[in-house]
Design an enzyme around this catalytic site. Structure first.
Site, PDB file in Angstrom:
ATOM      1  N   PRO A 162      -6.997 -27.539   6.311  1.00  0.00           N
ATOM      2  CA  PRO A 162      -5.754 -27.986   5.665  1.00  0.00           C
ATOM      3  C   PRO A 162      -4.593 -27.082   6.020  1.00  0.00           C
ATOM      4  CG  PRO A 162      -7.206 -26.909   4.069  1.00  0.00           C
ATOM      5  CD  PRO A 162      -7.985 -27.036   5.345  1.00  0.00           C
ATOM      6  N   MET A 163      -3.445 -27.675   6.310  1.00  0.00           N
ATOM      7  CA  MET A 163      -2.239 -26.878   6.574  1.00  0.00           C
ATOM      8  C   MET A 163      -1.057 -27.580   5.919  1.00  0.00           C
ATOM      9  SD  MET A 163      -2.698 -25.502  10.489  1.00  0.00           S
ATOM     10  CE  MET A 163      -3.312 -27.020  11.185  1.00  0.00           C
ATOM     11  N   GLN A 212      -7.252 -31.693  -1.241  1.00  0.00           N
ATOM     12  CA  GLN A 212      -7.293 -30.296  -1.686  1.00  0.00           C
ATOM     13  C   GLN A 212      -6.378 -30.050  -2.888  1.00  0.00           C
ATOM     14  OE1 GLN A 212      -5.579 -26.677   0.192  1.00  0.00           O
ATOM     15  NE2 GLN A 212      -7.713 -26.104   0.551  1.00  0.00           N
ATOM     16  N   CYS A 254      -5.152 -19.727  -0.317  1.00  0.00           N
ATOM     17  CA  CYS A 254      -3.734 -19.659   0.022  1.00  0.00           C
ATOM     18  C   CYS A 254      -3.139 -18.304  -0.369  1.00  0.00           C
ATOM     19  CB  CYS A 254      -2.960 -20.781  -0.658  1.00  0.00           C
ATOM     20  SG  CYS A 254      -1.216 -20.736  -0.215  1.00  0.00           S
ATOM     21  N   LYS A 266     -12.579 -23.717  -0.604  1.00  0.00           N
ATOM     22  CA  LYS A 266     -12.102 -23.029   0.600  1.00  0.00           C
ATOM     23  C   LYS A 266     -11.548 -21.671   0.176  1.00  0.00           C
ATOM     24  CE  LYS A 266      -9.303 -23.447   4.719  1.00  0.00           C
ATOM     25  NZ  LYS A 266      -8.127 -22.620   4.428  1.00  0.00           N
ATOM     26  N   ASN A 274     -14.245 -20.521   9.475  1.00  0.00           N
ATOM     27  CA  ASN A 274     -12.852 -20.786   9.815  1.00  0.00           C
ATOM     28  C   ASN A 274     -12.127 -19.503  10.228  1.00  0.00           C
ATOM     29  OD1 ASN A 274      -9.907 -21.097   7.907  1.00  0.00           O
ATOM     30  ND2 ASN A 274     -10.208 -22.207   9.803  1.00  0.00           N
ATOM     31  N   GLY A 275     -11.261 -19.660  11.223  1.00  0.00           N
ATOM     32  CA  GLY A 275     -10.414 -18.552  11.656  1.00  0.00           C
ATOM     33  C   GLY A 275     -10.461 -18.342  13.155  1.00  0.00           C
ATOM     34  N   GLY A 313      -7.603 -24.795  12.512  1.00  0.00           N
ATOM     35  CA  GLY A 313      -6.255 -25.011  11.985  1.00  0.00           C
ATOM     36  C   GLY A 313      -5.200 -24.875  13.053  1.00  0.00           C
ATOM     37  N   ARG A 314      -4.669 -23.656  13.207  1.00  0.00           N
ATOM     38  CA  ARG A 314      -3.487 -23.449  14.051  1.00  0.00           C
ATOM     39  C   ARG A 314      -3.670 -23.871  15.500  1.00  0.00           C
ATOM     40  NH1 ARG A 314      -2.978 -17.393  12.794  1.00  0.00           N
ATOM     41  NH2 ARG A 314      -5.217 -17.761  12.699  1.00  0.00           N
TER      42      ARG A 314
END
Ligand SMILES: Cc1cc2nc3c(=O)[nH]c(=O)nc-3n(C[C@H](O)[C@H](O)[C@H](O)COP(=O)(O)O)c2cc1C
Length: 327
Positions: A18-19, A75, A106, A145, A206-207, A230-231
């Protein structure tokens, strides 16, 4: 194949992480076309959602799901078990989603300042009550998350993971950084592995996953059931195809400029379908800049796109870029 409360996934599912401000239905669709198996909405405030007027445009947009989308988690963020449980109940019963995801990662001050997002990890009791309330309220699987913890002195992701499992969470996604790190340094896959070892429910790593080799490394070190990206997907939804190919030992080339711009244009069409012209243009500017990253002559075109006043103007700039590159 892994199965989560009746939801069947391929081996090593690839999630779009999610972003906020990015992962709306338009962007999710483009990623899903390239092999992303499941996605998550942008974070939605549980209290904000429940107290907004019925046809509030912001929440309608955040909660939207396009008809052809693959499984979608919605989310929620918040730190009040009552609001979180009720929002989970309402959203899980609307028939749009495959699961409810709780935001405990977050780092933004406007979220952590009220005790939500990654701040919840500092209060394990409250975190447990929030998860329990969501599980009780939701008709769908609930996932969490999280980050590794607040800072180096409070890396309690394994403890939160055990609490989440005890309270009935179906799976976890772990971003291998602390809140204090924000996005600095590298995601620590060894520490994600420690979270994975602490529980029996599936853990998604993740990451910093951006290609097949990185994905293989993340899976090797963490032993996780799947990956969230994500990014690396910004301006590059094809990352999902490359990672999927990489996981089966194949290679997959980056598309040429023509295909990249065709996707950027389609993205803009979707965006214009969901917003008025002005908002669509403002939202699309950053995406256009990402789509042309690394292309010869992009810097000059990007600068002009940031001040373009209409899609017609952007189109001229994209055509100019194509001509420069002989596409
Ligand atoms: C612009 C932006 C917005 C984000 N918004 C959210 C969000 O709404 N909820 C969430 O859980 N994580 C959010 N994240 C964190 C990502 O989901 C992900 O955990 C993080 O970017 C690390 O993964 P990556 O290295 O693949 O990007 C956001 C990240 C970025 C860059």
């Amino acid at each position: 194949m892994i199965e989560i409360q009746g939801w069947k996934w391929p081996e090593y599912p690839l999630f779009l992480a999610p972003m906020a401000g990015i992962t709306d239905w338009a962007f999710r669709l483009l990623c899903q076309e390239q092999g992303c198996d499941a996605a998550t909405t942008e974070m939605i405030s549980a209290q904000g959602f429940l107290t907004a007027r019925k046809h509030n445009n912001t929440y309608q947009l955040l909660a939207r799901r396009a008809p052809f989308e693959k499984p979608l988690l919605v989310q929620l963020f918040g730190c009040d078990p009552n609001w979180m449980g009720e929002a989970a109940r309402v959203l899980s019963s609307c028939g749009r989603y495959a699961g409810i995801d709780i935001n405990m990662g977050c780092p933004a001050r406007k979220v952590t300042g009220s005790g939500s997002g990654s701040r919840l990890m500092l209060d394990e009791k409250l975190a447990g009550r929030v998860i329990a309330a969501c599980v009780r309220g939701s008709l769908l699987p609930v996932s969490v998350k999280m980050r590794l913890g607040w800072d180096e002195e409070h890396e309690n992701a394994p403890a939160i993971a055990r609490i989440a499992e005890q309270e009935g969470a179906a799976f976890l996604t772990v971003h291998g950084r602390t809140t204090k790190q924000q996005y600095a340094g590298k995601a620590d896959y060894e520490k994600i592995a420690a979270v994975r070892r602490a529980v029996r429910i599936p853990v998604i790593a993740n990451g910093d996953i951006a290609d097949g080799a990185g994905a293989r490394e993340a899976l090797r070190v963490t032993g996780c059931a799947g990956l969230a990206i994500g990014r690396a997907a910004l301006g590059d939804p094809w990352v999902f195809a490359r990672v999927r190919a990489g996981l089966s030992g194949k290679s997959c080339d980056m598309p040429d400029l023509h295909e990249r711009l065709a996707t950027a244009r389609r993205h803009a069409t979707y965006m214009r379908a969901g917003h008025n012209e002005r908002t669509a243009l403002l939202e699309m500017r950053k995406f256009f800049a990402w789509y042309i990253r690394g292309v010869y002559g992009a810097a000059e075109i990007r600068a002009k796109i940031t001040t373009a006043g209409s899609f017609a103007e952007v189109e001229k700039l994209l055509t100019e870029l194509e001509a420069k590159n002989g596409a």
